[in-house]
Design an enzyme around this catalytic site. Structure first.
Site, PDB file in Angstrom:
ATOM      1  N   ASP A   1      -3.490  -7.046  -7.752  1.00  9.84           N
ATOM      2  CA  ASP A   1      -4.885  -7.377  -8.072  1.00  9.84           C
ATOM      3  C   ASP A   1      -5.093  -7.073  -9.559  1.00  9.84           C
ATOM      4  O   ASP A   1      -5.735  -6.095  -9.925  1.00  9.84           O
ATOM      5  CB  ASP A   1      -5.825  -6.561  -7.184  1.00  9.84           C
ATOM      6  CG  ASP A   1      -5.605  -6.884  -5.720  1.00  9.84           C
ATOM      7  OD1 ASP A   1      -6.133  -7.889  -5.262  1.00  9.84           O
ATOM      8  OD2 ASP A   1      -4.858  -6.135  -5.041  1.00  9.84           O
TER       9      ASP A   1
ATOM     10  N   HIS B   1       0.842  -1.206   0.000  1.00  7.51           N
ATOM     11  CA  HIS B   1       0.000   0.000   0.000  1.00  7.51           C
ATOM     12  C   HIS B   1       0.877   1.256   0.000  1.00  7.51           C
ATOM     13  O   HIS B   1       0.589   2.227  -0.707  1.00  7.51           O
ATOM     14  CB  HIS B   1      -0.878   0.039   1.251  1.00  7.51           C
ATOM     15  CG  HIS B   1      -1.853  -1.097   1.379  1.00  7.51           C
ATOM     16  ND1 HIS B   1      -1.701  -2.100   2.302  1.00  7.51           N
ATOM     17  CD2 HIS B   1      -2.991  -1.379   0.697  1.00  7.51           C
ATOM     18  CE1 HIS B   1      -2.713  -2.948   2.193  1.00  7.51           C
ATOM     19  NE2 HIS B   1      -3.503  -2.540   1.231  1.00  7.51           N
TER      20      HIS B   1
END
Ligand code: AMP
Length: 267
Positions: free
Chosen positions: A146, A33
């Site tokens: 992802d 992140h």
């Protein structure tokens, strides 16, 4: 760092900003992140991060209930990283319609993770659409981890003429190669020791069949191992923890064509 707990606070903050880079997350933040935040700091003038565990994208209630919540630590990390503002909405704020209105894609979202997690990408696309509208972001940052999600978000932005640049960021891995994920926190010690094999196998350059066998032999339950464009994508579970990963596939294809089972240098 401003903490924006509701939509009116976000709108007020946004009015005073110029070029906002937006990083949507579900919290339990790790270096993956934070790499998105670093990228946003390079390309955008202000960095906005959201933390919202989006219930509509969970197909399993147990998975939602067990999703890690580390809010205090997350906020510290974001402050240290130099984030300008964090948006912390709740369900009622983001879903005044109680999820009667949805964004859905009716082709690629049904394949791969979508086939194994019904409704998952409807939930993802709907929440991302809401967050992009609210943040009025100039750029939004998503991880290649992802990969299917990234492709679908790009498609949605194109389909609905959204005025935002989608910036893809490479996968950040643990030292042993395991792709960082908030769900890794839930692996048992034994599962954590097995988990890095997934990456080692998919970057091996062996045939798909041989990789499938190796994944199952290592103790994973394989959902899929397949190519998509220039990527090799995998999803496999250890107990109830589902891991996903992907590597560039070009090298592997040429190796397989030559029928050489040599290792790929570096994915
Ligand atoms: P999540 O909190 O899992 O919804 O992820 C928020 C964003 O971080 C998504 O764009 C993910 O693709 C990205 N992300 C998660 N893990 C990684 C990783 N290991 N490397 C790069 N990006 C990641």
């Amino acid at each position: 760092m401003e903490i924006l707990k509701d939509i009116s606070a976000l709108r007020l903050w946004r009015q005073a900003q110029t070029k906002v880079g937006f990083v949507p997350t579900m919290g339990a933040l790790h270096a993956g992140h934070l790499s998105l935040v670093e990228e946003a700091k390079i390309h955008s003038e202000q960095v906005l991060v959201s933390i919202f565990v989006n219930p509509t994208q969970f197909d399993q209630v147990a998975d939602l209930e067990k999703y890690p919540n580390t809010l205090d630590a997350d906020l510290k990390k974001l402050k240290t990283a130099g984030v300008d503002a964090v948006f912390l909405p709740d369900f009622d704020q983001l879903y005044p319609d109680d999820y009667r209105y949805q964004i859905s894609e009716n082709d690629f979202s049904m394949a791969l993770c979508g086939a194994h997690r019904p409704g998952h990408f409807d939930g993802v696309l709907t929440v991302v659409m809401k967050l992009l509208q609210l943040s009025e972001a100039n750029q939004a940052y998503f991880g290649e981890k992802d990969y299917q999600q990234l492709r679908l978000i790009r498609g949605m932005v194109k389909a609905f003429f959204l005025n935002v640049d989608i910036i893809a960021c490479p996968i950040v891995r643990e030292a042993d190669g395991l792709a960082m994920s908030s769900r890794n926190l839930r692996l048992t010690q034994e599962q954590r020791a097995i988990a890095p094999q997934l990456y080692q196998i998919i970057r091996s350059g062996h045939s798909i069949e041989r990789m499938q066998r190796a994944i199952e032999k290592a103790g994973f339950e394989l959902d899929y191992l397949t190519t998509q464009g220039d990527r090799l994508l995998v999803a496999a579970s250890l107990g109830e923890i589902r891991l996903i990963d992907n590597v560039p596939y070009d090298n592997l294809v040429s190796l397989n064509k030559n029928n050489k089972h040599t290792k790929v240098k570096q994915a």
